[in-house]
Design a protein around this motif. Structure first.
Motif, PDB file in Angstrom:
ATOM      1  N   THR A   1       0.839  -1.196   0.000  1.00  0.00           N
ATOM      2  CA  THR A   1       0.000   0.000   0.000  1.00  0.00           C
ATOM      3  C   THR A   1       0.874   1.245   0.000  1.00  0.00           C
ATOM      4  N   PHE A   2       1.972   1.155   0.777  1.00  0.00           N
ATOM      5  CA  PHE A   2       2.862   2.309   0.810  1.00  0.00           C
ATOM      6  C   PHE A   2       3.419   2.611  -0.577  1.00  0.00           C
TER       7      PHE A   2
ATOM      8  N   GLY B   1       0.934   4.299  -2.566  1.00  0.00           N
ATOM      9  CA  GLY B   1       0.833   5.679  -2.098  1.00  0.00           C
ATOM     10  C   GLY B   1       1.966   6.531  -2.640  1.00  0.00           C
TER      11      GLY B   1
ATOM     12  N   GLY C   1       1.358   7.293  -6.150  1.00  0.00           N
ATOM     13  CA  GLY C   1       0.273   8.279  -6.205  1.00  0.00           C
ATOM     14  C   GLY C   1       0.777   9.670  -5.903  1.00  0.00           C
ATOM     15  N   VAL C   2       1.644   9.764  -4.896  1.00  0.00           N
ATOM     16  CA  VAL C   2       2.197  11.057  -4.505  1.00  0.00           C
ATOM     17  C   VAL C   2       3.071  11.622  -5.626  1.00  0.00           C
TER      18      VAL C   2
ATOM     19  N   MET D   1      -3.721  12.984  -3.710  1.00  0.00           N
ATOM     20  CA  MET D   1      -3.350  12.098  -2.615  1.00  0.00           C
ATOM     21  C   MET D   1      -3.563  12.791  -1.278  1.00  0.00           C
ATOM     22  N   GLN D   2      -3.275  14.082  -1.260  1.00  0.00           N
ATOM     23  CA  GLN D   2      -3.480  14.836  -0.029  1.00  0.00           C
ATOM     24  C   GLN D   2      -4.971  14.884   0.304  1.00  0.00           C
TER      25      GLN D   2
ATOM     26  N   TRP E   1      -3.702  11.217   2.474  1.00  0.00           N
ATOM     27  CA  TRP E   1      -2.312  10.790   2.623  1.00  0.00           C
ATOM     28  C   TRP E   1      -1.469  11.962   3.093  1.00  0.00           C
TER      29      TRP E   1
ATOM     30  N   VAL F   1       1.474  13.587   2.336  1.00  0.00           N
ATOM     31  CA  VAL F   1       2.378  13.553   1.190  1.00  0.00           C
ATOM     32  C   VAL F   1       3.842  13.659   1.612  1.00  0.00           C
TER      33      VAL F   1
ATOM     34  N   VAL G   1       5.142  10.492   3.295  1.00  0.00           N
ATOM     35  CA  VAL G   1       5.381   9.401   2.338  1.00  0.00           C
ATOM     36  C   VAL G   1       6.732   9.587   1.657  1.00  0.00           C
TER      37      VAL G   1
END
Lengths: 313, 286
Positions: free
Chosen positions: A177-178, A181, A184-185, A192-193, A197, A199, A202
Motif C-alpha cells: 500500500t505504501f 501511495g 500516487g504522490v 493524494m493529499q 495521505w 504527502v 510518504v
C-alpha cells in the motif's frame, strides 16, 4: 508457471559467475550486484517517488567510510561496525531528507547536490579523520563462522544473498500500500493529499528507505574494495547511479538492475582500453537523456507489446 | 586585527568572483528553469582558455575577453542544439547539462593535463597597496571593483533597458510574456550566452587568485548552488548579497578551520532552508 521459470532463470544467472574459472568475471559480477543494490535504492526516490536526487553517493559513501573507519580507527569488530554504519547513515538520511524535502522538483535536486558536494569536500579536507585524498585503507574482509570472505567466489555468493534480500524487500515495498501511495504522490500529490495521505511523510519514508539501502550497498562496497577515498562521494558516482536508473528504466523493478549491468560492464570494458570514462559517462548521459528518456526496460516492454496483435491485450 | 582586515578583503575578492559565477547561474535558473549544472565547468573552461591565450603571448585583458567570448559561444550552441530540443522537459535539461559538465571536465584534463596552474597577475596590477594599515594585493581589489561594476551594469541592463524588461517579464510570468509577443526563445539564448560569458570571465579573473586545476568546476558549482539557495532564483540582489556572504564565510572558514570549511557552508544553507526556503530575496521557492 512462467513466473517460476523466470525466477529459476534469474537465480541461475545470478549463480553462474561463481562457476567462472577467472576471478576477473567473478569480481565484475560482484561490482554489478553492489551497483544494482545502490541503483535499486535510488530508484525508490527517482522512479517511484519522482524525486530526482543528485546526491545519492552520500549514503553509499558515508556508510563505506564509517564501516572502514569504525574497524580500523575505532577498533570495533566487523559486525557491530557494519550495523553502526547502516544505522548512522540511515539516521543521516532522515536528517538530509527533512532538509531536502523542503522542496520538490528542481529545488530538491539542487539541495541533494549541494549536500553531496559538501560531504565530498569534507572527505577531501578533513584529513585527520578521513585520510584526505589518500583515503582509509588497512581494512580486511571478516571471516564469519570460519567462512573466508577474502576469496572472490565466497564474497560473490554473500553479495548475491544480500542482493536477493534487497531485491525482494524492495519489490515487497513498492507493491505494498505504501508503494502505491508513493506512486500516487509522485503523479498526483494534491489528490493524494485530498485522499488523506500525508504527502510529505510518504516522501520522507521513501527517502529514508533509499538511504538505508544505499548504506547497505556502502557496507558491501567497503568490504569489496577494502579501501575508501573521497572518490566514492564524488558527483560522478551519484550521476552513475542515476544513469543506471534512467538507462534501465526508472520506476521499474528490473530497470536499475539492467542499468547496473550495462553501466558497470561499459565502465570495465572502457577502462581496459582508454582512461576517458568520465567523458564517456557524460556522452552516454546526454545521449540517453536526449534520445531514450524512458530507458531500456520500458522500451523493450513497449516493443514486446507492439509485436502482439492488436486487441489481445 | 591584521588577520581580520586581510581575510575580510580576501572574502570580498572571493565574493566578487562568486557573483560573476552565480549571477548568470541565477538568471538562467530564474528565466529558463534550468539548473545549469555545467556552470562550474564553464568557469573552469574560461580559466583554461584564458591561460592558453596568455601562453600564446597576448595580454591579460585579451585573455579575459577571449574566455568570456568562447564560453558565451559554447553556451549559445549548447542552448540552441541541446536544451532547446528538450524544451519543457526540465529534468532532461538539467541532466544534459550535467553530462556536458563531465564532458568539459574530462576534455580539459586531456588538453591541459592535471597540474594546477596559476594565471599570472596582469602587469599593471602587481604589487600591493595599503588598505586600513595592511598591504593588500592590488589585483584582488581590482577584482572586487570589476565585480561591482558588473553588478551595476547588470542591474542597469535588467532595470533600465527593453531587453531587461523582457527578461524580468519572463522570470515573473513566462506564459504571459509569451502571450504579449515577447520573443522568449531568443531571450533564452541571450540570457544563456550572457550567463555563460559571465562565468567564463569569472574563471579568467579568478585564475590569478584560485589558479586553475581539474576539479575547480566541482569546487565552484556547490558555491553557486548555495548562493542560489540563499539568494533566491532569478534575483540579482539575492545573488549579490549571497555571493559576498558566502565569500566571507568560506574565506574565514578556510582560515580558521581549514579542514571543516565546507561544513561551515552547510550551516547557512540549512538555516535558509528551514527559515526561508524562498531565499532571502526570492519571490518563490527554488
Amino acid at each position: 508457471m512462467i513466473r517460476v521459470l523466470l525466477v529459476a532463470a534469474f537465480s541461475l544467472l545470478l549463480l553462474a559467475p561463481a562457476l567462472s574459472p577467472s576471478d576477473f568475471y567473478v569480481n565484475v559480477a560482484t561490482q554489478i550486484l553492489i551497483a544494482a543494490i545502490f541503483a535499486l535504492s535510488l530508484n525508490l526516490l527517482v522512479g517511484y517517488g519522482g524525486l530526482i536526487s543528485l546526491g545519492h553517493a552520500v549514503y553509499l559513501g558515508v556508510s563505506a567510510y564509517l564501516t572502514i573507519w569504525l574497524v580500523t580507527r575505532a577498533g570495533l569488530s566487523h559486525l557491530p561496525a557494519a550495523v553502526a554504519a547502516v544505522v548512522l547513515t540511515t539516521a543521516m538520511s532522515l536528517l538530509f531528507g527533512i532538509l531536502a524535502l523542503r522542496a520538490t522538483g528542481l529545488g530538491f535536486l539542487m539541495i541533494t547536490l549541494a549536500l553531496g558536494q559538501i560531504l565530498w569536500g569534507l572527505a577531501y579536507r578533513w584529513v585527520s579523520v578521513t585520510g584526505g585524498d589518500n583515503g582509509l585503507s588497512g581494512f580486511q574482509r571478516p571471516q564469519p563462522f570460519g567462512i573466508d570472505l577474502a576469496s572472490p567466489r565466497t564474497f560473490y555468493l554473500m553479495t548475491v544473498a544480500v542482493f536477493a534480500c534487497a531485491f525482494v524487500l524492495i519489490a515487497v515495498l513498492v507493491r505494498s500500500t505504501f508503494g502505491a501511495g508513493l506512486r500516487g504522490v509522485r503523479d498526483q500529490p494534491r489528490r493524494m493529499q485530498a485522499l488523506g495521505w500525508h504527502v510529505w511523510m510518504v516522501r520522507l519514508v521513501a527517502f529514508v528507505a533509499a538511504g538505508f539501502w544505499g548504506a547497505v550497498a556502502g557496507v558491501l562496497y567497503a568490504y569489496y574494495n577494502q579501501f575508501v577515498s573521497p572518490h566514492v562521494l564524488a558527483l560522478t558516482n551519484s550521476a552513475e547511479a542515476l544513469l543506471m536508473v534512467i538507462a534501465g528504466g526508472a520506476g521499474t523493478l528490473l530497470g536499475p538492475v539492467v542499468g547496473a549491468v550495462v553501466v558497470v560492464m561499459l565502465k570495465n570494458v572502457v577502462s581496459a582500453y582508454v582512461t576517458r570514462w568520465v567523458m564517456l559517462l557524460g556522452l552516454v548521459f546526454v545521449a540517453i537523456v536526449a534520445f531514450m528518456p524512458e530507458g531500456l526496460v520500458p522500451g523493450i516492454d513497449r516493443l514486446r507489446r507492439r509485436r502482439r496483435p492488436a486487441g489481445t491485450t | 586585527m591584521r588577520f581580520w582586515v586581510i581575510q575580510s578583503l580576501n572574502g570580498l575578492a572571493l565574493g566578487g568572483l562568486l557573483f560573476l559565477l552565480s549571477s548568470g547561474f541565477s538568471l538562467i535558473f530564474g528565466l529558463m528553469r534550468v539548473a545549469n549544472l555545467s556552470h562550474g565547468a564553464y568557469f573552469m573552461l574560461g580559466a583554461y582558455v584564458g591561460l592558453s591565450v596568455l601562453n600564446a603571448g597576448y595580454g591579460f585583458w585579451t585573455a579575459v575577453v577571449a574566455g568570456a567570448l568562447t564560453i558565451a559561444i559554447l553556451g549559445g550552441v549548447i542552448e540552441r542544439v541541446l536544451l532547446r530540443r528538450l524544451a519543457g522537459r526540465t529534468f532532461s535539461q538539467v541532466l544534459v547539462t550535467l553530462g556536458i559538465a563531465f564532458i568539459i571536465a574530462d576534455s580539459s584534463l586531456l588538453v591541459w593535463s592535471g597540474d594546477p596552474m596559476p594565471l599570472p597577475v596582469p602587469r599593471g596590477l602587481m604589487g600591493a597597496v595599503p588598505v586600513f594599515g595592511v598591504f593588500f594585493p592590488k589585483y584582488r581589489l581590482a577584482v572586487v571593483g570589476i565585480s561591482i561594476v558588473t553588478a551595476v551594469a547588470l542591474w542597469a541592463l535588467l532595470e533600465r533597458t527593453r531587453l531587461g524588461a523582457m527578461i524580468r517579464a519572463g522570470v515573473d510570468d513566462m506564459e504571459m510574456a509569451r502571450a504579449l509577443g515577447i520573443p522568449v526563445p531568443r531571450l533564452f539564448t541571450a540570457v544563456f550566452c550572457l550567463g555563460a560569458a559571465l562565468a567564463g570571465m569569472g574563471g579568467v579573473l579568478g585564475g590569478p587568485i584560485l589558479s586553475v586545476y581539474p576539479g575547480l568546476d566541482m569546487d565552484m558549482l556547490p558555491l553557486a548552488l548555495i548562493v542560489l539557495i540563499l539568494g533566491g532564483p532569478g534575483s540579482l540582489p539575492g545573488a549579490f548579497a549571497g555571493s559576498f556572504f558566502i565569500g566571507f564565510l568560506y574565506t574565514f572558514g578556510q582560515a580558521l578551520f581549514p579542514q571543516l570549511a565546507y561544513v561551515i557552508l552547510f550551516l547557512p544553507m540549512v538555516a535558509a532552508l528551514v527559515l526561508r526556503p524562498k531565499g532571502l530575496f526570492g519571490a518563490r521557492a527554488a
